[in-house]
Design a protein around this motif. Structure first.
Motif: not given
Lengths: 194, 151
Positions: B39, B42, B92, B137-142, B148-151
């Motif tokens: 992070s 990034m 998470d 970032g697309g790879a993070c999001k994928d 990953r737990k959204p909470d």
């Protein structure tokens, strides 16, 4: 029920109809973009802003628009709502001049859940450094992170509300023999004064 | 000798459980540190993409090199048994990771691929940062979308 014959009346003004159908299309497209769209969610963001403008318009229209569009006309009291719900299974058209009391509750609920969705989306920071809501830095990283969860919850609520909306239209069509779709296209609706 | 044997046996039987829990705690802490490092790098790139940080080719490349180096670490090995969000309040990591280890590995490989291309992609001007960042970032999001737990 009054015994007067039903009359064809212009209940939905053009602005309200355009707003309704644009909202329907944009919400469906944006929901799908959110679930299945590209990782770079630029289009999802823009459609979200468009939906926000439609919501703002609808709320303003709810105060200054023609009578059937106004909240003060259609938001029912508890007693009117109960009375309407008691007769809802009768196999006859409601011929309601505008949003009937049950429909009015659904209008408010849908506006609220879409508002929730827009606000949570604006605040959301999913930690991917590309799809960061414009208000994320203003609300702080903890809230921005939570907003992602709220946004997911909102998406599920929207799905439920849209399905309920379609089910209600089918119910009126098949059970009550009342077409609610055509009036939203033409503006003209069979209405009985009550 | 027999006493010693018994002692070793009983000790070896008694140790695993607490050791296991310690493993999970360590793994979760290490994962969080790893994500924090990603992070930070990034953040430098996204700052340059947004124009909040002045574009500097060497700095952008250094950040991308760090991401590429981090991506060569075998992160999936840190997702040990007992470290899902169901097992531990600090985690998470959705249990789905352990049900789809292959897909999880593929998603991480996707990040490795994006990170490997990043050092070259961020050179040549501020205008190039955006596209490079979107790939990363697309790879993070994928992976976050599913695991990953959204909470």
């Amino acid at each position: 029920m009054s015994n007067e014959p039903a009359k064809r009346v212009r209940v939905w003004d053009p602005a309200l109809r355009i707003c309704h159908w644009l909202l329907a299309v944009l919400v469906i497209v944006n929901w799908c973009l959110g679930k299945f769209g590209p990782n770079v969610m630029t289009l999802h963001f823009w459609l979200g802003y468009a939906i926000l403008s439609l919501l703002v318009f609808r709320v303003i229209w709810g105060f200054i628009g023609p009578a059937p569009a106004r909240f003060s006309t259609f938001i029912p009291g508890p007693r009117a709502l109960m009375r309407y719900l008691k007769g809802i299974l009768r196999r006859e058209p409601s011929n309601w001049p505008g949003h009937n009391p049950a429909g009015a509750i659904s209008v408010i609920a849908i506006l609220l859940v879409l508002g929730w969705q827009v606000v949570s989306g604006l605040m959301a920071d999913p930690d991917d450094f590309i799809n960061v809501g414009p208000l994320a830095s203003a609300v702080g990283s903890g809230t921005a992170r939570q907003a992602v969860g709220w946004h997911h919850l909102g998406a599920n609520l929207i799905l439920i509300f849209v399905l309920l909306h379609l089910a209600a239209i089918l119910f009126y069509r098949l059970w009550k023999h009342e077409d609610l779709v055509r009036p939203m296209i033409t503006g003209w609706k069979w209405v009985r004064r009550r | 000798m027999n006493v010693l044997k018994t002692a070793i046996l009983s000790a070896s039987l008694a140790i695993p459980l607490p050791l296991f829990a310690q493993d999970a705690d360590d793994a979760i802490e290490a994962r969080h540190g790893y994500m924090k490092m990603l992070s930070i790098e990034m953040g430098k790139l996204s700052g340059m993409a947004k124009g909040e940080i002045e574009y500097d080719e060497a700095a952008a490349q250094a950040a991308a090199n760090n991401l590429a180096a981090l991506s060569n670490y075998d992160l999936p090995s840190l997702f040990v048994e007992g470290s899902s969000s169901d097992d531990n309040g600090d985690s998470d990591a959705l249990p789905a990771i352990w049900q789809n280890t292959e897909d999880f590995g593929a998603k991480f490989a996707g990040f490795r691929e994006a990170a490997a291309a990043a050092p070259a992609a961020v050179t040549g001007g501020q205008g190039n940062i955006g596209a490079a960042l979107q790939t990363l970032g697309g790879a993070c999001k994928d992976c976050h979308d599913d695991y990953r737990k959204p909470d």
